[in-house]
Write a protein that holds these residues in place. Sequence first.
Motif, PDB file in Angstrom:
ATOM      1  N   TYR A 156       4.133  24.433 -21.046  1.00 45.52           N
ATOM      2  CA  TYR A 156       4.724  24.342 -19.758  1.00 45.52           C
ATOM      3  C   TYR A 156       3.739  24.215 -18.829  1.00 45.52           C
ATOM      4  N   ASP A 157       2.548  24.695 -18.846  1.00 50.88           N
ATOM      5  CA  ASP A 157       1.506  24.614 -17.957  1.00 50.88           C
ATOM      6  C   ASP A 157       1.169  23.066 -17.935  1.00 50.88           C
ATOM      7  N   GLU A 158       0.923  22.589 -19.079  1.00 49.10           N
ATOM      8  CA  GLU A 158       0.426  21.026 -19.354  1.00 49.10           C
ATOM      9  C   GLU A 158       1.394  19.897 -18.871  1.00 49.10           C
ATOM     10  N   ILE A 159       2.569  20.461 -19.213  1.00 46.88           N
ATOM     11  CA  ILE A 159       3.725  19.264 -18.586  1.00 46.88           C
ATOM     12  C   ILE A 159       3.743  19.718 -16.980  1.00 46.88           C
ATOM     13  N   GLY A 160       3.634  20.817 -16.239  1.00 51.47           N
ATOM     14  CA  GLY A 160       3.595  20.445 -15.049  1.00 51.47           C
ATOM     15  C   GLY A 160       2.313  19.858 -14.414  1.00 51.47           C
ATOM     16  N   ARG A 161       1.289  20.070 -15.067  1.00 53.54           N
ATOM     17  CA  ARG A 161      -0.044  19.427 -14.366  1.00 53.54           C
ATOM     18  C   ARG A 161       0.080  17.804 -14.812  1.00 53.54           C
ATOM     19  N   MET A 162       0.668  17.486 -15.935  1.00 52.98           N
ATOM     20  CA  MET A 162       0.857  16.078 -16.179  1.00 52.98           C
ATOM     21  C   MET A 162       1.868  15.621 -15.125  1.00 52.98           C
ATOM     22  N   TYR A 163       2.976  16.091 -14.887  1.00 53.03           N
ATOM     23  CA  TYR A 163       3.837  15.701 -13.932  1.00 53.03           C
ATOM     24  C   TYR A 163       3.272  15.536 -12.620  1.00 53.03           C
ATOM     25  N   TYR A 164       2.584  16.553 -12.185  1.00 53.19           N
ATOM     26  CA  TYR A 164       2.031  16.581 -10.805  1.00 53.19           C
ATOM     27  C   TYR A 164       1.038  15.314 -10.830  1.00 53.19           C
ATOM     28  N   GLY A 165       0.270  15.079 -11.937  1.00 54.00           N
ATOM     29  CA  GLY A 165      -0.968  14.072 -11.890  1.00 54.00           C
ATOM     30  C   GLY A 165       0.143  12.539 -11.725  1.00 54.00           C
TER      31      GLY A 165
ATOM     32  N   TYR B 172       2.867  12.298 -10.141  1.00 49.33           N
ATOM     33  CA  TYR B 172       3.096  12.452  -8.763  1.00 49.33           C
ATOM     34  C   TYR B 172       2.323  11.924  -7.753  1.00 49.33           C
ATOM     35  N   LYS B 173       1.078  12.117  -8.130  1.00 46.82           N
ATOM     36  CA  LYS B 173      -0.087  11.816  -7.419  1.00 46.82           C
ATOM     37  C   LYS B 173      -0.567  10.573  -7.644  1.00 46.82           C
ATOM     38  N   ASP B 174      -0.235  10.095  -8.692  1.00 48.50           N
ATOM     39  CA  ASP B 174      -0.663   8.605  -9.021  1.00 48.50           C
ATOM     40  C   ASP B 174       0.239   7.744  -9.850  1.00 48.50           C
ATOM     41  N   MET B 175       1.120   7.232  -9.008  1.00 51.81           N
ATOM     42  CA  MET B 175       2.279   6.415  -9.658  1.00 51.81           C
ATOM     43  C   MET B 175       1.896   5.549 -10.755  1.00 51.81           C
ATOM     44  N   ASN B 176       0.753   5.142 -10.936  1.00 50.62           N
ATOM     45  CA  ASN B 176       0.578   4.322 -12.017  1.00 50.62           C
ATOM     46  C   ASN B 176       0.466   4.834 -13.318  1.00 50.62           C
ATOM     47  N   LEU B 177       0.462   6.299 -13.320  1.00 52.86           N
ATOM     48  CA  LEU B 177       0.195   6.902 -14.458  1.00 52.86           C
ATOM     49  C   LEU B 177       1.548   7.135 -15.245  1.00 52.86           C
ATOM     50  N   ASP B 178       1.613   7.090 -16.532  1.00 54.32           N
ATOM     51  CA  ASP B 178       2.645   7.229 -17.289  1.00 54.32           C
ATOM     52  C   ASP B 178       2.525   8.189 -18.319  1.00 54.32           C
ATOM     53  N   VAL B 179       3.063   9.211 -17.824  1.00 54.97           N
ATOM     54  CA  VAL B 179       2.834  10.494 -18.963  1.00 54.97           C
ATOM     55  C   VAL B 179       4.046  10.804 -19.649  1.00 54.97           C
ATOM     56  N   THR B 180       4.850  10.081 -19.598  1.00 54.94           N
ATOM     57  CA  THR B 180       6.240  10.231 -20.313  1.00 54.94           C
ATOM     58  C   THR B 180       6.150  10.844 -21.653  1.00 54.94           C
ATOM     59  N   LYS B 181       5.168   9.889 -22.156  1.00 61.12           N
ATOM     60  CA  LYS B 181       5.217  10.145 -23.748  1.00 61.12           C
ATOM     61  C   LYS B 181       4.518  11.436 -23.931  1.00 61.12           C
ATOM     62  N   ASP B 182       3.464  11.723 -23.432  1.00 59.07           N
ATOM     63  CA  ASP B 182       2.720  13.062 -23.219  1.00 59.07           C
ATOM     64  C   ASP B 182       3.640  14.329 -23.165  1.00 59.07           C
ATOM     65  N   ILE B 183       4.529  14.178 -21.992  1.00 61.84           N
ATOM     66  CA  ILE B 183       5.220  15.240 -21.601  1.00 61.84           C
ATOM     67  C   ILE B 183       6.244  15.320 -22.854  1.00 61.84           C
ATOM     68  N   ASN B 184       6.937  14.283 -23.266  1.00 58.78           N
ATOM     69  CA  ASN B 184       8.162  14.448 -24.273  1.00 58.78           C
ATOM     70  C   ASN B 184       7.292  15.021 -25.619  1.00 58.78           C
ATOM     71  N   THR B 185       6.169  14.578 -25.762  1.00 61.46           N
ATOM     72  CA  THR B 185       5.721  15.266 -27.229  1.00 61.46           C
ATOM     73  C   THR B 185       5.361  17.078 -26.932  1.00 61.46           C
ATOM     74  N   ARG B 186       5.237  17.254 -25.616  1.00 59.15           N
ATOM     75  CA  ARG B 186       5.120  18.749 -25.474  1.00 59.15           C
ATOM     76  C   ARG B 186       6.409  19.330 -25.402  1.00 59.15           C
ATOM     77  N   CYS B 187       7.441  18.519 -24.962  1.00 55.22           N
ATOM     78  CA  CYS B 187       8.798  18.968 -24.869  1.00 55.22           C
ATOM     79  C   CYS B 187       9.175  19.354 -26.322  1.00 55.22           C
ATOM     80  N   ASP B 188       8.981  18.329 -27.130  1.00 53.87           N
ATOM     81  CA  ASP B 188       9.230  18.561 -28.719  1.00 53.87           C
ATOM     82  C   ASP B 188       8.571  19.597 -29.331  1.00 53.87           C
ATOM     83  N   ALA B 189       7.371  19.909 -28.953  1.00 49.34           N
ATOM     84  CA  ALA B 189       6.626  21.035 -29.378  1.00 49.34           C
ATOM     85  C   ALA B 189       7.067  22.436 -28.967  1.00 49.34           C
ATOM     86  N   VAL B 190       7.603  22.533 -27.616  1.00 46.66           N
ATOM     87  CA  VAL B 190       8.323  23.560 -27.067  1.00 46.66           C
ATOM     88  C   VAL B 190       9.655  23.764 -27.733  1.00 46.66           C
ATOM     89  N   SER B 191      10.464  22.829 -28.140  1.00 46.85           N
ATOM     90  CA  SER B 191      11.534  22.924 -28.818  1.00 46.85           C
ATOM     91  C   SER B 191      11.461  23.717 -30.213  1.00 46.85           C
TER      92      SER B 191
END
Length: 158
Positions: A29-38, A40-59
Amino acid sequence: MAIFDPKQKVIAGYQKSIDDKKNSIKKYYDEIGRMYYGQYKDMNLDVTKDINTRCDAVSTLYDEIDDLNIKILHEKGLKLCPKCRTENALTYAFCFKCGSRFDDPDAVIDEAAISGAPVAAPAAPAVPEPIEETVAEEETPAPEVAPATEDAPAEEEA
Ligand SMILES: [Zn+2]
């Protein structure tokens, strides 16, 4: 002094595994939060995949925690009704609350099976390794306060 019967030890092992998994979930959750914020700060970043892999791990971790909780119940001679989640004795063929049928082999009263039932081996703590991705931060989060154990095992007095 505390008397530890083997069952208590097995349950403690499961509980420990659950706590480990809960800590891993917090980390994700911590990592997901920081990625999402990253992002937010830089629209060119696409961390969707990184966030999804973590969400899968959490599930996965939540599923494993559910399994461990069921194993703990089993050690206590209980099982959950699949429909209403009420705790029932292992030997019940029907939920005493809602009447749902249990489709498991325990639902047959068999004295021999009960007394000689093999104790399930404690599950190896299969915590998935945190996924290393390009967005990995340098700082590691400080260890957080361990979650309060909701029901500490009551110590049996002889
Ligand atoms: Zn039920």
